[in-house]
Design a protein around this motif. Structure first.
Motif, PDB file in Angstrom:
ATOM      1  N   UNK B  82      21.685 -10.992  11.870  1.00 51.18           N
ATOM      2  CA  UNK B  82      21.510  -9.544  11.942  1.00 51.18           C
ATOM      3  C   UNK B  82      21.577  -8.913  10.559  1.00 51.18           C
ATOM      4  N   UNK B  83      22.500  -9.412   9.745  1.00 49.27           N
ATOM      5  CA  UNK B  83      22.635  -8.866   8.396  1.00 49.27           C
ATOM      6  C   UNK B  83      21.384  -9.172   7.571  1.00 49.27           C
ATOM      7  N   UNK B  84      20.823 -10.341   7.778  1.00 51.66           N
ATOM      8  CA  UNK B  84      19.593 -10.718   7.071  1.00 51.66           C
ATOM      9  C   UNK B  84      18.475  -9.754   7.455  1.00 51.66           C
ATOM     10  N   UNK B  85      18.398  -9.436   8.742  1.00 49.95           N
ATOM     11  CA  UNK B  85      17.386  -8.497   9.230  1.00 49.95           C
ATOM     12  C   UNK B  85      17.544  -7.116   8.623  1.00 49.95           C
ATOM     13  N   UNK B  86      18.757  -6.577   8.651  1.00 47.78           N
ATOM     14  CA  UNK B  86      18.931  -5.219   8.099  1.00 47.78           C
ATOM     15  C   UNK B  86      18.731  -5.207   6.598  1.00 47.78           C
ATOM     16  N   UNK B  87      19.221  -6.235   5.917  1.00 46.89           N
ATOM     17  CA  UNK B  87      19.095  -6.200   4.458  1.00 46.89           C
ATOM     18  C   UNK B  87      17.634  -6.316   4.038  1.00 46.89           C
ATOM     19  N   UNK B  88      16.842  -7.116   4.751  1.00 42.40           N
ATOM     20  CA  UNK B  88      15.437  -7.189   4.351  1.00 42.40           C
ATOM     21  C   UNK B  88      14.696  -5.922   4.735  1.00 42.40           C
ATOM     22  N   UNK B  89      15.141  -5.225   5.766  1.00 42.01           N
ATOM     23  CA  UNK B  89      14.475  -3.975   6.144  1.00 42.01           C
ATOM     24  C   UNK B  89      14.731  -2.856   5.167  1.00 42.01           C
ATOM     25  N   UNK B  90      15.846  -2.898   4.459  1.00 46.47           N
ATOM     26  CA  UNK B  90      16.141  -1.853   3.483  1.00 46.47           C
ATOM     27  C   UNK B  90      15.729  -2.290   2.074  1.00 46.47           C
ATOM     28  N   UNK B  91      15.431  -3.581   1.921  1.00 50.14           N
ATOM     29  CA  UNK B  91      15.032  -4.081   0.603  1.00 50.14           C
ATOM     30  C   UNK B  91      16.194  -4.603  -0.224  1.00 50.14           C
ATOM     31  N   UNK B  92      17.323  -4.869   0.435  1.00 58.62           N
ATOM     32  CA  UNK B  92      18.507  -5.367  -0.285  1.00 58.62           C
ATOM     33  C   UNK B  92      18.374  -6.872  -0.471  1.00 58.62           C
ATOM     34  N   UNK B  93      17.600  -7.243  -1.479  1.00 54.73           N
ATOM     35  CA  UNK B  93      17.140  -8.617  -1.605  1.00 54.73           C
ATOM     36  C   UNK B  93      18.248  -9.620  -1.966  1.00 54.73           C
ATOM     37  N   UNK B  94      19.224  -9.184  -2.754  1.00 53.39           N
ATOM     38  CA  UNK B  94      20.295 -10.135  -3.117  1.00 53.39           C
ATOM     39  C   UNK B  94      21.156 -10.457  -1.899  1.00 53.39           C
ATOM     40  N   UNK B  95      21.433  -9.429  -1.099  1.00 54.87           N
ATOM     41  CA  UNK B  95      22.218  -9.660   0.123  1.00 54.87           C
ATOM     42  C   UNK B  95      21.441 -10.588   1.051  1.00 54.87           C
ATOM     43  N   UNK B  96      20.150 -10.298   1.186  1.00 53.93           N
ATOM     44  CA  UNK B  96      19.312 -11.111   2.065  1.00 53.93           C
ATOM     45  C   UNK B  96      19.304 -12.575   1.636  1.00 53.93           C
ATOM     46  N   UNK B  97      19.183 -12.824   0.355  1.00 47.86           N
ATOM     47  CA  UNK B  97      19.127 -14.215  -0.127  1.00 47.86           C
ATOM     48  C   UNK B  97      20.403 -14.984   0.159  1.00 47.86           C
ATOM     49  N   UNK B  98      21.542 -14.284   0.053  1.00 49.22           N
ATOM     50  CA  UNK B  98      22.802 -14.963   0.379  1.00 49.22           C
ATOM     51  C   UNK B  98      22.824 -15.297   1.864  1.00 49.22           C
ATOM     52  N   UNK B  99      22.276 -14.403   2.689  1.00 48.54           N
ATOM     53  CA  UNK B  99      22.230 -14.655   4.139  1.00 48.54           C
ATOM     54  C   UNK B  99      21.430 -15.920   4.444  1.00 48.54           C
ATOM     55  N   UNK B 100      20.374 -16.136   3.690  1.00 53.05           N
ATOM     56  CA  UNK B 100      19.550 -17.331   3.912  1.00 53.05           C
ATOM     57  C   UNK B 100      20.401 -18.589   3.706  1.00 53.05           C
ATOM     58  N   UNK B 101      21.140 -18.622   2.596  1.00 53.68           N
ATOM     59  CA  UNK B 101      22.015 -19.766   2.309  1.00 53.68           C
ATOM     60  C   UNK B 101      23.133 -19.856   3.354  1.00 53.68           C
ATOM     61  N   UNK B 102      23.655 -18.695   3.721  1.00 52.95           N
ATOM     62  CA  UNK B 102      24.743 -18.611   4.692  1.00 52.95           C
ATOM     63  C   UNK B 102      24.331 -19.276   6.008  1.00 52.95           C
ATOM     64  N   UNK B 103      23.092 -19.021   6.426  1.00 48.88           N
ATOM     65  CA  UNK B 103      22.623 -19.577   7.695  1.00 48.88           C
ATOM     66  C   UNK B 103      22.555 -21.094   7.647  1.00 48.88           C
ATOM     67  N   UNK B 104      22.197 -21.628   6.472  1.00 46.11           N
ATOM     68  CA  UNK B 104      22.168 -23.097   6.357  1.00 46.11           C
ATOM     69  C   UNK B 104      23.554 -23.679   6.550  1.00 46.11           C
ATOM     70  N   UNK B 105      24.561 -23.007   5.967  1.00 44.85           N
ATOM     71  CA  UNK B 105      25.933 -23.506   6.126  1.00 44.85           C
ATOM     72  C   UNK B 105      26.389 -23.392   7.576  1.00 44.85           C
ATOM     73  N   UNK B 106      25.939 -22.351   8.266  1.00 48.19           N
ATOM     74  CA  UNK B 106      26.286 -22.204   9.690  1.00 48.19           C
ATOM     75  C   UNK B 106      25.700 -23.359  10.481  1.00 48.19           C
ATOM     76  N   UNK B 107      24.428 -23.641  10.172  1.00 48.09           N
ATOM     77  CA  UNK B 107      23.760 -24.730  10.879  1.00 48.09           C
ATOM     78  C   UNK B 107      24.451 -26.052  10.650  1.00 48.09           C
ATOM     79  N   UNK B 108      24.916 -26.246   9.410  1.00 54.85           N
ATOM     80  CA  UNK B 108      25.603 -27.489   9.052  1.00 54.85           C
ATOM     81  C   UNK B 108      27.066 -27.464   9.488  1.00 54.85           C
ATOM     82  N   UNK B 109      27.490 -26.338  10.069  1.00 61.00           N
ATOM     83  CA  UNK B 109      28.875 -26.147  10.516  1.00 61.00           C
ATOM     84  C   UNK B 109      29.866 -26.407   9.381  1.00 61.00           C
ATOM     85  N   UNK B 110      29.510 -25.905   8.203  1.00 60.91           N
ATOM     86  CA  UNK B 110      30.308 -26.093   6.994  1.00 60.91           C
ATOM     87  C   UNK B 110      31.141 -24.838   6.736  1.00 60.91           C
TER      88      UNK B 110
END
Lengths: 154, 153
Positions: B82-110
């Motif tokens: 959800x945060x990735x969605x809102x940040x990309x909708x407002x153009x908050x690109x640095x926040x969005x990029x961290x969300x991308x990495x964050x999701x990988x760690x979630x998937x890896x259950x790290x």
């Protein structure tokens, strides 16, 4: 009449929007998204084109609106929503015989997921964030019947 | 130098640095273009909604990651999504990029990776909030001094 200037430049999309305003006043639009930020954004985008969208927080509320007899020409449908998501809602609407144009909007950009969403019965699927250009593109469809002659410059 | 000119210069510089340093991208510019007489506070309202979203979602992620019995990574992932969605909708690109990495760690259950991302996202969101609030303050001052907001390029 300006014709060459606004062929491709997105800085003139505001002007383009204003031109479209008069054509779109009769379109009924529904925005379906669980995020109030996105609902507000899409609502403002559409108002920019002279439209007054209704909003629904999830797929079930969208279906309820249709069941009440409200008809919409265009539905902007988010994919990930609680209670009933965009894929289920789209399938249900099509099964009800709804022929409105349904445009999927999703944060998940993988081709498989967009394909699955399309197969539920969408007309188009875009990745978030929605932009003025995307809306212009979709609204052009509604005007296509009248405007075939104007496309020669493209 | 005229007060209005000075404020306008500061506004332009602040705006430019937000883009140059990658805090905001063209999506934010699109939002600024949507602001007009009918919706004069549009950008401030969208930004406020975004900050509220961030705070709520960061709290959710934090609580989920603190669970001693075992982290529900699906729950964390839902908030990050959800945060990735809102940040990309407002153009908050640095926040969005961290969300991308964050999701990988979630998937890896790290859990460690997730906690690091949570820290980064909290930091980036605070920075952005500060900078945007400065920008909005400058806007108010320019208008109060009888000037107009420099056009968005």
């Amino acid at each position: 009449m300006a014709s060459e200037n606004d062929a491709s430049s997105s800085s003139s999309s505001k002007k383009l929007g204003e031109d479209q305003v008069n054509n779109n006043k009769n379109l009924n639009v529904l925005v379906v998204d669980d995020d109030p930020l996105i609902r507000m954004l899409h609502d403002t985008y559409l108002k920019h084109f002279g439209l007054e969208p209704q909003v629904a927080e999830n797929g079930k509320k969208a279906i309820d609106l249709f069941r009440l007899g409200t008809s919409f020409d265009l539905v902007l449908m988010d994919k990930e929503m609680p209670i009933m998501n965009g894929v289920e809602a789209t399938k249900a609407l099509r099964a009800m015989g709804v022929t409105s144009k349904i445009v999927g909007v999703t944060s998940r950009g993988s081709p498989c997921e967009m394909q699955a969403f399309m197969e539920a019965g969408l007309n188009y699927c875009f990745e978030k964030p929605l932009t003025l250009d995307m809306i212009t593109f979709v609204l052009k469809d509604f005007n296509k019947g009248d405007d075939d002659d104007d496309d020669t410059d493209n | 130098m005229d007060v209005v000119n000075q404020l306008q210069r500061q506004f332009i510089d602040n705006s430019a640095s937000l883009h140059r340093e990658g805090f905001l991208d063209d999506q934010f510019t699109q939002l600024q273009k949507l602001q007009d007489e009918n919706s004069p506070d549009f950008v401030v309202e969208v930004a406020s909604l975004f900050f509220e979203d961030c705070e709520k979602l960061i709290n959710n992620m934090s609580r989920a990651l603190e669970q001693q019995q075992g982290v529900d990574f699906k729950q964390v992932d839902a908030s990050v999504h959800q945060l990735k969605g809102s940040s990309s909708s407002i153009g908050a690109v640095r926040v969005k990029n961290i969300c991308v990495a964050f999701r990988s760690f979630c998937e890896a259950q790290n859990r460690e990776g997730c906690l690091r991302c949570l820290q980064q996202v909290t930091h980036e969101y605070s920075l952005l909030k500060n900078k945007l609030q400065t920008l909005f303050r400058l806007e108010k001052q320019i208008l109060a001094a009888g000037g107009s907001i420099p056009g968005v390029e």
